[in-house]
Design a protein around this motif. Structure first.
Motif, PDB file in Angstrom:
ATOM      1  N   ILE A  29       0.860  -1.185   0.000  1.00  0.00           N
ATOM      2  CA  ILE A  29       0.000   0.000   0.000  1.00  0.00           C
ATOM      3  C   ILE A  29       0.894   1.233   0.000  1.00  0.00           C
ATOM      4  O   ILE A  29       1.763   1.378   0.862  1.00  0.00           O
ATOM      5  CB  ILE A  29      -0.918   0.045   1.242  1.00  0.00           C
ATOM      6  CG1 ILE A  29      -1.909  -1.117   1.246  1.00  0.00           C
ATOM      7  CG2 ILE A  29      -1.650   1.390   1.310  1.00  0.00           C
ATOM      8  CD1 ILE A  29      -3.045  -1.005   0.259  1.00  0.00           C
ATOM      9  N   LEU A  30       0.687   2.125  -0.957  1.00  0.00           N
ATOM     10  CA  LEU A  30       1.378   3.414  -0.956  1.00  0.00           C
ATOM     11  C   LEU A  30       0.441   4.442  -0.348  1.00  0.00           C
ATOM     12  O   LEU A  30      -0.772   4.425  -0.606  1.00  0.00           O
ATOM     13  CB  LEU A  30       1.766   3.824  -2.372  1.00  0.00           C
ATOM     14  CG  LEU A  30       2.658   2.852  -3.148  1.00  0.00           C
ATOM     15  CD1 LEU A  30       2.973   3.401  -4.534  1.00  0.00           C
ATOM     16  CD2 LEU A  30       3.940   2.552  -2.385  1.00  0.00           C
ATOM     17  N   PHE A  31       1.000   5.351   0.437  1.00  0.00           N
ATOM     18  CA  PHE A  31       0.166   6.302   1.184  1.00  0.00           C
ATOM     19  C   PHE A  31       0.828   7.665   1.176  1.00  0.00           C
ATOM     20  O   PHE A  31       2.005   7.802   1.494  1.00  0.00           O
ATOM     21  CB  PHE A  31      -0.019   5.808   2.622  1.00  0.00           C
ATOM     22  CG  PHE A  31      -0.958   6.636   3.452  1.00  0.00           C
ATOM     23  CD1 PHE A  31      -2.324   6.547   3.278  1.00  0.00           C
ATOM     24  CD2 PHE A  31      -0.454   7.491   4.427  1.00  0.00           C
ATOM     25  CE1 PHE A  31      -3.198   7.298   4.054  1.00  0.00           C
ATOM     26  CE2 PHE A  31      -1.318   8.254   5.210  1.00  0.00           C
ATOM     27  CZ  PHE A  31      -2.692   8.154   5.014  1.00  0.00           C
ATOM     28  N   GLU A  32       0.052   8.686   0.812  1.00  0.00           N
ATOM     29  CA  GLU A  32       0.559  10.054   0.779  1.00  0.00           C
ATOM     30  C   GLU A  32      -0.586  11.011   1.092  1.00  0.00           C
ATOM     31  O   GLU A  32      -1.721  10.801   0.649  1.00  0.00           O
ATOM     32  CB  GLU A  32       1.130  10.369  -0.599  1.00  0.00           C
ATOM     33  CG  GLU A  32       1.638  11.797  -0.754  1.00  0.00           C
ATOM     34  CD  GLU A  32       2.047  12.134  -2.180  1.00  0.00           C
ATOM     35  OE1 GLU A  32       2.798  13.117  -2.348  1.00  0.00           O
ATOM     36  OE2 GLU A  32       1.607  11.440  -3.110  1.00  0.00           O
ATOM     37  N   ILE A  33      -0.288  12.055   1.852  1.00  0.00           N
ATOM     38  CA  ILE A  33      -1.276  13.100   2.131  1.00  0.00           C
ATOM     39  C   ILE A  33      -0.826  14.366   1.423  1.00  0.00           C
ATOM     40  O   ILE A  33       0.299  14.841   1.614  1.00  0.00           O
ATOM     41  CB  ILE A  33      -1.419  13.362   3.637  1.00  0.00           C
ATOM     42  CG1 ILE A  33      -1.882  12.096   4.355  1.00  0.00           C
ATOM     43  CG2 ILE A  33      -2.413  14.501   3.895  1.00  0.00           C
ATOM     44  CD1 ILE A  33      -1.886  12.210   5.870  1.00  0.00           C
ATOM     45  N   LYS A  34      -1.704  14.904   0.576  1.00  0.00           N
ATOM     46  CA  LYS A  34      -1.385  16.111  -0.178  1.00  0.00           C
ATOM     47  C   LYS A  34      -2.659  16.915  -0.392  1.00  0.00           C
ATOM     48  O   LYS A  34      -3.682  16.359  -0.803  1.00  0.00           O
ATOM     49  CB  LYS A  34      -0.756  15.729  -1.526  1.00  0.00           C
ATOM     50  CG  LYS A  34      -0.265  16.903  -2.347  1.00  0.00           C
ATOM     51  CD  LYS A  34       0.395  16.411  -3.626  1.00  0.00           C
ATOM     52  CE  LYS A  34       0.903  17.569  -4.475  1.00  0.00           C
ATOM     53  NZ  LYS A  34       1.519  17.086  -5.738  1.00  0.00           N
ATOM     54  N   ASN A  35      -2.583  18.206  -0.100  1.00  0.00           N
ATOM     55  CA  ASN A  35      -3.744  19.095  -0.272  1.00  0.00           C
ATOM     56  C   ASN A  35      -4.983  18.559   0.442  1.00  0.00           C
ATOM     57  O   ASN A  35      -6.096  18.583  -0.095  1.00  0.00           O
ATOM     58  CB  ASN A  35      -4.043  19.299  -1.762  1.00  0.00           C
ATOM     59  CG  ASN A  35      -2.924  19.997  -2.491  1.00  0.00           C
ATOM     60  OD1 ASN A  35      -2.220  20.826  -1.924  1.00  0.00           O
ATOM     61  ND2 ASN A  35      -2.733  19.658  -3.761  1.00  0.00           N
ATOM     62  N   SER A  36      -4.778  18.042   1.644  1.00  0.00           N
ATOM     63  CA  SER A  36      -5.844  17.513   2.511  1.00  0.00           C
ATOM     64  C   SER A  36      -6.480  16.233   1.988  1.00  0.00           C
ATOM     65  O   SER A  36      -7.512  15.791   2.498  1.00  0.00           O
ATOM     66  CB  SER A  36      -6.930  18.570   2.743  1.00  0.00           C
ATOM     67  OG  SER A  36      -6.406  19.715   3.376  1.00  0.00           O
TER      68      SER A  36
END
Length: 258
Positions: free
Chosen positions: A4-11
């Motif tokens: 699983i790839l996970f990233e938080i960007k621009n909420s």
């Protein structure tokens, strides 16, 4: 490499199913990690929308058949109770909008996981398959609940029994999904939807999702009462007051999800 790839960007929390060599089919590791990431999204205020897609050519081919056979096989009962049912429950109970961006084939549990998301968009080249009948199983991951409500009993029954592949454009026409986009702009345009949702009054969106969940089982009168209850909750939010003030002041609203 993580499944699983996970990233938080621009909420927006971007979750990518990442077993491209296996068409992102689910094994135990990926199923449990997806649950963990959904829990993380629920707990983080900075996350205001969740976007789920697949790496490579597929969204998800469903269950990794390799886990069903051999000395270390996982029983189907365990797969449902510990893998798929917890995933779809988390998606429906997550108090934030969830966008499924179907970039390729979504088959079996992979298809039905998308159908429990709040908004499903697909690339033109994507497809959906209720593949269970091909190996003598029944649809799971909530598919027997969601699909008939989306496209009607007769068509859902036929697709589940025949296992026919449904092209993304046909899925849109029959009401299975929200929108189809050309492959060349799919990633950019689908992310715009998630970013738009993240900038909206997400507390109100969470209440909308909650009330919709009960619309499947409530009577007309019960649903009206629930709308009354949650409309009052929505009217007590900071976002509602900001929306009213912005309208009166003729400016763009800045919502904070509270």
């Amino acid at each position: 490499m993580s499944s699983i790839l996970f990233e938080i960007k621009n909420s927006v929390a971007y979750i990518t199913l990442n077993r491209p060599d296996k068409f992102n089919s689910f094994n135990r590791e990926m199923a449990l990690l997806l649950q963990s990431k959904l829990d993380e999204c629920a707990s983080l205020h900075e996350v205001r929308c969740v976007y789920i897609t697949g790496a490579g050519k597929a969204f998800s081919a469903g269950q990794d058949i390799g886990e069903l056979v051999g000395e270390h096989k996982v029983e189907l009962a365990q797969i449902l109770s510990e893998h798929y049912n917890p995933i779809v429950k988390r998606i429906r109970n997550l108090p934030k909008p969830v966008v499924a961006a179907v970039n390729g084939v979504a088959a079996g549990a992979g298809a039905n996981i998308t159908l429990c998301c709040d908004i499903v968009v697909a690339a033109e080249s994507a497809s959906f398959i209720q593949a269970f009948s091909k190996i003598g199983l029944i649809p799971d991951s909530g598919g027997t609940f969601t699909l008939p409500r989306l496209i009607g009993w007769q068509k859902a029954s036929a697709l589940m029994m025949t296992g026919d592949k449904v092209a993304a454009t046909d899925a849109e026409k029959m009401g299975m999904i929200y929108k189809v986009m050309p492959d060349i702009i799919f990633e950019e345009e689908s992310k715009k939807i998630a970013e738009t949702l993240a900038a909206m009054p997400t507390k109100g969106l969470a209440y909308t999702k909650h009330v919709l969940n009960y619309s499947f089982t409530n009577s007309w009168e019960e649903q009206l009462q629930l709308e009354d209850q949650f409309q009052q909750k929505a009217a007590a939010t900071e976002d509602y007051q900001e929306g009213i003030n912005a309208f009166l002041e003729k400016r763009s609203a800045k919502f904070n999800g509270k």
